[in-house]
Design an enzyme around this catalytic site. Sequence first.
Site, PDB file in Angstrom:
ATOM      1  CG  ASP A  64       1.759   3.000 -26.188  1.00 60.38           C
ATOM      2  OD1 ASP A  64       2.727   2.425 -25.650  1.00 60.38           O
ATOM      3  OD2 ASP A  64       0.592   2.802 -25.826  1.00 60.38           O
ATOM      4  CD  GLU A 104      -2.719  -1.228   2.523  1.00 55.67           C
ATOM      5  OE1 GLU A 104      -3.626  -2.059   2.582  1.00 55.67           O
ATOM      6  OE2 GLU A 104      -2.408  -0.471   3.469  1.00 55.67           O
ATOM      7  N   GLY A 152       4.423   2.100 -33.660  1.00 54.45           N
ATOM      8  CA  GLY A 152       4.039   1.458 -34.913  1.00 54.45           C
ATOM      9  C   GLY A 152       3.491   2.442 -35.926  1.00 54.45           C
ATOM     10  CE  LYS A 176      -3.101   6.906 -37.745  1.00 52.58           C
ATOM     11  NZ  LYS A 176      -1.874   6.970 -36.942  1.00 52.58           N
TER      12      LYS A 176
END
Length: 315
Positions: free
Chosen positions: A226, A43, A229, A196
């Site tokens: 991220d 915790e 790609g 796209k």
Amino acid sequence: MTADTENLCILTGNANPALAREIAEHIGVKLCDAYVGHFNNGETQVMISESIRGKDIFIIQPTSQPVNDNLMELLVMVDACKRASAQSITAVIPYYAYARQDRKTRGREPISAKLVANLLETAGVSRVITVDLHAGQIQGFFDIPVDHLAAAPVLADYISQQKLENIVVVSPDLGGVTRTRTLADRLQAPIAIIEKRRPRPGCAEVMNLIGDVKGKTAILIDDIVDTAGSLCEGAKALQRLGAKEVYACCSHAILSDPAVERIDASCIEKLIITNTIPVPPEKQSPKLVCLSLADALGDVIMCIQSHNSVSKLFK
């Protein structure tokens, strides 16, 4: 700019303490003496070692990976400050997690960006400072003031210093046109847009290009990289369509695997990022250029503390 630094207190969690130290140094104050860690059972434990009664608290904590740990740290820090009688609590969240879940795209999905806003307000946050939200309308999820800053001025300054010729600023999709136009206006350059489609999550196919990149230096701009790609596929398409060279820039470098490998193998000359999210040693690359937003965020904090306009900093 005159601000009451006597009443100002900067607190940091474990998400990006280096950025917090830079901000504190720019403002000319010391970080608040506090421990943010864990109990033996995992915790979150927060202990603030100095009085903050009546102080204006600024908590520096991007909600980057590990997302839920960093978010919980932020919430517990806010609660500790509220119970210690802080006058105000501003959450400085350079990277706002769950921002890509800002609406329902199919049945029985959560709107997690709104949930995070609710959690922050319930915990006791009185103001939010953030950078390049994935969707600007997330500001409306809050019933408290939100200062939504852009990294474009810092990115544009760096790109201008590189003396690149015949620039065109490229949006990787239709949703990023506003961000692209902001950077292009600062660089006094035209824009192009990649059209796209996504046949499935995590997969993007370039269908068309709106604008001209032939023989030009293309600068792809996005808010988040991220897995890289889409970014690398977009760069490949620009090269195929005649771009002389391709640079890329983004505000938030998440760099989930295999992002670094993809970037290193791509035709991208440089990927210009900011330090909203710290880049660990194992994700460093010779193609990465990291710019600091510490001065910009420090100036915003000083404006808020001195009750001056924040927007004037970015005109």
